[in-house]
Design a protein around this motif. Structure first.
Motif, PDB file in Angstrom:
ATOM      1  N   LEU A 214       0.850  -1.193   0.000  1.00 48.07           N
ATOM      2  CA  LEU A 214       0.000   0.000   0.000  1.00 48.07           C
ATOM      3  C   LEU A 214       0.887   1.245   0.000  1.00 48.07           C
ATOM      4  CD1 LEU A 214      -2.766  -0.953   2.605  1.00 48.07           C
ATOM      5  CD2 LEU A 214      -2.504  -1.666   0.224  1.00 48.07           C
ATOM      6  N   PRO A 215       0.521   2.265  -0.767  1.00 49.70           N
ATOM      7  CA  PRO A 215       1.360   3.474  -0.830  1.00 49.70           C
ATOM      8  C   PRO A 215       1.261   4.281   0.473  1.00 49.70           C
ATOM      9  CG  PRO A 215      -0.675   3.824  -2.025  1.00 49.70           C
ATOM     10  CD  PRO A 215      -0.700   2.393  -1.577  1.00 49.70           C
ATOM     11  N   PRO A 216       2.270   5.124   0.768  1.00 50.26           N
ATOM     12  CA  PRO A 216       2.164   6.004   1.932  1.00 50.26           C
ATOM     13  C   PRO A 216       0.874   6.820   1.855  1.00 50.26           C
ATOM     14  CG  PRO A 216       4.344   6.163   0.944  1.00 50.26           C
ATOM     15  CD  PRO A 216       3.519   5.320   0.016  1.00 50.26           C
ATOM     16  N   THR A 217       0.305   7.136   2.996  1.00 50.82           N
ATOM     17  CA  THR A 217      -1.010   7.801   2.985  1.00 50.82           C
ATOM     18  C   THR A 217      -0.910   9.235   2.457  1.00 50.82           C
ATOM     19  OG1 THR A 217      -0.673   8.157   5.337  1.00 50.82           O
ATOM     20  CG2 THR A 217      -2.173   6.412   4.705  1.00 50.82           C
ATOM     21  N   ASN A 218       0.103   9.979   2.846  1.00 51.79           N
ATOM     22  CA  ASN A 218       0.448  11.201   2.126  1.00 51.79           C
ATOM     23  C   ASN A 218      -0.716  12.141   1.840  1.00 51.79           C
ATOM     24  OD1 ASN A 218       2.410  12.680   1.012  1.00 51.79           O
ATOM     25  ND2 ASN A 218       2.472  11.612  -0.970  1.00 51.79           N
ATOM     26  N   GLY A 219      -1.680  12.194   2.739  1.00 50.20           N
ATOM     27  CA  GLY A 219      -2.787  13.152   2.584  1.00 50.20           C
ATOM     28  C   GLY A 219      -4.000  12.660   1.820  1.00 50.20           C
ATOM     29  N   TRP A 220      -3.937  11.489   1.186  1.00 55.37           N
ATOM     30  CA  TRP A 220      -5.132  11.042   0.473  1.00 55.37           C
ATOM     31  C   TRP A 220      -6.111  10.375   1.439  1.00 55.37           C
ATOM     32  CZ3 TRP A 220      -5.864   5.835   0.973  1.00 55.37           C
ATOM     33  CH2 TRP A 220      -4.748   5.003   1.082  1.00 55.37           C
ATOM     34  N   ARG A 221      -7.362  10.364   1.042  1.00 54.94           N
ATOM     35  CA  ARG A 221      -8.385   9.666   1.831  1.00 54.94           C
ATOM     36  C   ARG A 221      -9.238   8.831   0.887  1.00 54.94           C
ATOM     37  NH1 ARG A 221     -11.790  13.496   3.945  1.00 54.94           N
ATOM     38  NH2 ARG A 221     -11.016  14.875   2.334  1.00 54.94           N
ATOM     39  N   ALA A 242     -13.982   5.265  -3.519  1.00 55.31           N
ATOM     40  CA  ALA A 242     -13.656   6.660  -3.877  1.00 55.31           C
ATOM     41  C   ALA A 242     -12.348   7.035  -3.210  1.00 55.31           C
ATOM     42  CB  ALA A 242     -14.768   7.593  -3.426  1.00 55.31           C
ATOM     43  N   TYR A 243     -11.520   7.752  -3.954  1.00 53.63           N
ATOM     44  CA  TYR A 243     -10.205   8.183  -3.449  1.00 53.63           C
ATOM     45  C   TYR A 243     -10.039   9.650  -3.803  1.00 53.63           C
ATOM     46  CZ  TYR A 243      -5.097   8.763  -4.204  1.00 53.63           C
ATOM     47  OH  TYR A 243      -3.805   9.212  -4.220  1.00 53.63           O
ATOM     48  N   VAL A 244      -9.665  10.474  -2.851  1.00 56.49           N
ATOM     49  CA  VAL A 244      -9.354  11.876  -3.189  1.00 56.49           C
ATOM     50  C   VAL A 244      -8.136  12.352  -2.424  1.00 56.49           C
ATOM     51  CG1 VAL A 244     -11.711  12.659  -3.752  1.00 56.49           C
ATOM     52  CG2 VAL A 244     -10.871  12.900  -1.431  1.00 56.49           C
ATOM     53  N   LYS A 245      -7.435  13.270  -3.065  1.00 57.03           N
ATOM     54  CA  LYS A 245      -6.349  13.979  -2.414  1.00 57.03           C
ATOM     55  C   LYS A 245      -6.677  15.461  -2.597  1.00 57.03           C
ATOM     56  CE  LYS A 245      -1.427  13.872  -2.041  1.00 57.03           C
ATOM     57  NZ  LYS A 245      -0.164  13.488  -2.592  1.00 57.03           N
ATOM     58  N   GLN A 246      -6.567  16.229  -1.501  1.00 58.74           N
ATOM     59  CA  GLN A 246      -6.902  17.648  -1.592  1.00 58.74           C
ATOM     60  C   GLN A 246      -5.694  18.489  -1.260  1.00 58.74           C
ATOM     61  OE1 GLN A 246     -10.456  16.633   0.790  1.00 58.74           O
ATOM     62  NE2 GLN A 246     -11.380  18.429  -0.173  1.00 58.74           N
ATOM     63  N   ASP A 247      -5.643  19.647  -1.923  1.00 59.26           N
ATOM     64  CA  ASP A 247      -4.512  20.554  -1.742  1.00 59.26           C
ATOM     65  C   ASP A 247      -5.093  21.961  -1.674  1.00 59.26           C
ATOM     66  OD1 ASP A 247      -2.006  21.444  -1.593  1.00 59.26           O
ATOM     67  OD2 ASP A 247      -1.378  20.844  -3.617  1.00 59.26           O
ATOM     68  N   ARG A 322     -19.411  11.689  -0.340  1.00 60.48           N
ATOM     69  CA  ARG A 322     -19.839  12.514   0.808  1.00 60.48           C
ATOM     70  C   ARG A 322     -19.087  12.115   2.063  1.00 60.48           C
ATOM     71  NH1 ARG A 322     -26.233  13.229  -0.231  1.00 60.48           N
ATOM     72  NH2 ARG A 322     -26.063  15.044  -1.601  1.00 60.48           N
ATOM     73  N   GLU A 323     -18.741  10.835   2.137  1.00 62.12           N
ATOM     74  CA  GLU A 323     -17.979  10.364   3.303  1.00 62.12           C
ATOM     75  C   GLU A 323     -16.620  11.070   3.385  1.00 62.12           C
ATOM     76  OE1 GLU A 323     -18.253   5.989   3.450  1.00 62.12           O
ATOM     77  OE2 GLU A 323     -16.501   6.100   4.759  1.00 62.12           O
ATOM     78  N   LEU A 324     -16.155  11.566   2.239  1.00 56.63           N
ATOM     79  CA  LEU A 324     -14.805  12.157   2.200  1.00 56.63           C
ATOM     80  C   LEU A 324     -14.803  13.678   2.293  1.00 56.63           C
ATOM     81  CD1 LEU A 324     -13.234   9.948  -0.608  1.00 56.63           C
ATOM     82  CD2 LEU A 324     -13.085   9.664   1.868  1.00 56.63           C
ATOM     83  N   VAL A 325     -16.010  14.243   2.361  1.00 56.18           N
ATOM     84  CA  VAL A 325     -16.074  15.711   2.426  1.00 56.18           C
ATOM     85  C   VAL A 325     -15.471  16.172   3.743  1.00 56.18           C
ATOM     86  CG1 VAL A 325     -17.609  17.707   2.565  1.00 56.18           C
ATOM     87  CG2 VAL A 325     -18.088  15.881   0.933  1.00 56.18           C
ATOM     88  N   SER A 326     -14.538  17.080   3.640  1.00 55.48           N
ATOM     89  CA  SER A 326     -13.948  17.622   4.863  1.00 55.48           C
ATOM     90  C   SER A 326     -13.635  19.094   4.642  1.00 55.48           C
ATOM     91  CB  SER A 326     -12.678  16.869   5.218  1.00 55.48           C
ATOM     92  OG  SER A 326     -11.607  17.421   4.504  1.00 55.48           O
ATOM     93  N   ASN A 327     -13.265  19.792   5.693  1.00 57.81           N
ATOM     94  CA  ASN A 327     -12.978  21.226   5.573  1.00 57.81           C
ATOM     95  C   ASN A 327     -11.506  21.497   5.314  1.00 57.81           C
ATOM     96  OD1 ASN A 327     -15.644  21.875   6.039  1.00 57.81           O
ATOM     97  ND2 ASN A 327     -15.341  21.630   8.250  1.00 57.81           N
TER      98      ASN A 327
END
Ligand SMILES: Cc1cc2nc3c(=O)[nH]c(=O)nc-3n(C[C@H](O)[C@H](O)[C@H](O)COP(=O)(O)OP(=O)(O)OC[C@H]3O[C@@H](n4cnc5c(N)ncnc54)[C@H](O)[C@@H]3O)c2cc1C
Ligand code: SF4
Length: 328
Positions: A214-221, A242-247, A322-327
């Motif tokens: 598994l790759p390092p988590t590095n901010g993705w969810r 679903a996979y997202v990375k936010q910047d 929606r499970e991945l929505v964050s601020n």
């Protein structure tokens, strides 16, 4: 009562011995881990190996090492129960533990492994029946017959990829390490699956799955939503990873992967396009879900009406995102 056919059972202690026994056995050899899929298939005479090689005594395949900062190594024979209960996996790769908890039943999870799950045979209502039932309809393309009962004009088998961890591993970019007498190779999970219900893996029959990286988590969810008839236990007839990375509040990378509706997992590139460069708000989530709906084309060979499963691809994509929505 359905009985197992006769076979020779081997229990090698090293990877070298395991791949050597497989090479000697040739086309009639098959690896077995927990046996929760292979043995029922053998009882139904869907798979008939003469030499069955257990991978459960290969120490290297039983270990979990690393963490979210450096990446995680999971041996192919680690059981689903161990994955569900691992503090490390629950902390750093919660989506993997969550998907594993949705697989089968506690007793089957004690036996079943992550490797067996990722290499699971494809499923179909006309195939997952006992020998006499299948003989009654004159078999089908996947085993012993010459017609597909789902799509009689088709020369292709449409049996469905039905393992819960498959879309998750594709979405998070896992890599799989294989060994054989010819050496080792590492493949992206996304490249392992083939859109053909018979020849469903880009893998030689003699290759042993050693580990999942598994790759390092590095901010993705990532998240996983599963559709099935019985909440207590049932195979997925749709799974959405679903996979997202936010910047800086914007989505910099995204993947939506559908399982349980075709011979291989389906990555929805249009859904990723709808999300990347935008905030993860309801408009973008609905646009991604619409793309998943358009691309989902389930057939009538598993549970539920297939048109309804297509509709559910939209709803389950919305839920997963929606499970991945964050601020953040
Ligand atoms: C009642 C029931 C309900 C179930 N529900 C679900 C469900 O909801 N979701 C789901 O995903 N699955 C489900 N399963 C299927 C199965 O239990 C799991 O997928 C399990 O993880 C399979 O792992 P295993 O170790 O038992 O595989 P096995 O049966 O041992 O092997 C499966 C396949 O993988 C190959 N294999 C195994 N390990 C290796 C290796 N290291 N290298 C090369 N080849 C290997 C075998 O040759 C075989 O082809 C269910 C099964 C039953 C009986
Ligand atoms: S999709 Fe067709 S060929 Fe494949 S298992 Fe089902 S009936 Fe058989």
């Amino acid at each position: 009562m359905m009985r197992l056919p006769k076979f020779e059972y081997r229990t090698p202690q090293t990877i070298g011995d395991a791949v050597k026994i497989m090479a000697d056995a040739g086309a009639v050899g098959q690896f077995v881990a927990g046996g929760t899929d292979l043995y029922p298939n053998m009882k139904r005479r869907q798979q008939m190996p003469k030499t069955v090689i257990s991978v459960m005594r290969l120490n290297e395949l039983n270990q979990i090492t690393g963490d979210g900062s450096h990446g995680l190594h999971i041996g192919a024979s680690v059981t689903l129960t161990d994955i569900c209960e691992s503090e490390l996996i629950n902390r750093d790769y919660a989506v993997v533990a969550h998907a594993a908890r949705l697989i089968s039943t506690p007793i089957l999870r004690n036996m079943g492994t992550i490797g067996g799950n990722l290499l699971l045979d494809t499923r179909c209502n006309y195939y997952d029946q006992n020998f006499e039932w299948r003989k009654g309809i004159n078999f089908c393309l996947k085993k012993d017959g010459d017609v597909c009962w789902v799509a009689p004009g088709s020369s292709k088998c449409w049996a469905v990829q039905s393992a819960d961890l498959v879309p998750v591993m594709v979405a998070i970019g896992a890599k799989l390490r294989f060994a054989s007498t010819l050496g080792e190779r590492v493949v992206d999970a996304a490249g392992l699956y083939n859109d053909d219900g018979i020849d469903y893996l880009h893998k030689r029959q003699d290759e042993l799955l050693v580990s999942i990286e598994l790759p390092p988590t590095n901010g993705w969810r990532a998240s996983y939503q599963k559709l099935r008839r019985r909440g207590a236990f049932d195979f997925p007839v749709l799974g959405v990873a679903a996979y997202v990375k936010q910047d800086g509040g914007l989505v910099s990378d995204a993947k939506i992967v559908l399982g349980g509706i075709a011979p291989s997992p389906i990555q929805i590139n249009e859904a990723a396009t709808a999300l990347i460069g935008k905030t993860l708000n309801d408009d973008q989530i609905h646009a991604a879900a619409e793309a998943a709906y358009i691309k989902a084309r389930p057939l009538d060979n598993t549970d539920f009406v297939y048109q309804w499963r297509k509709q559910m691809a939209r709803q389950y994509t919305i839920r997963a995102l929606r499970e991945l929505v964050s601020n953040e």
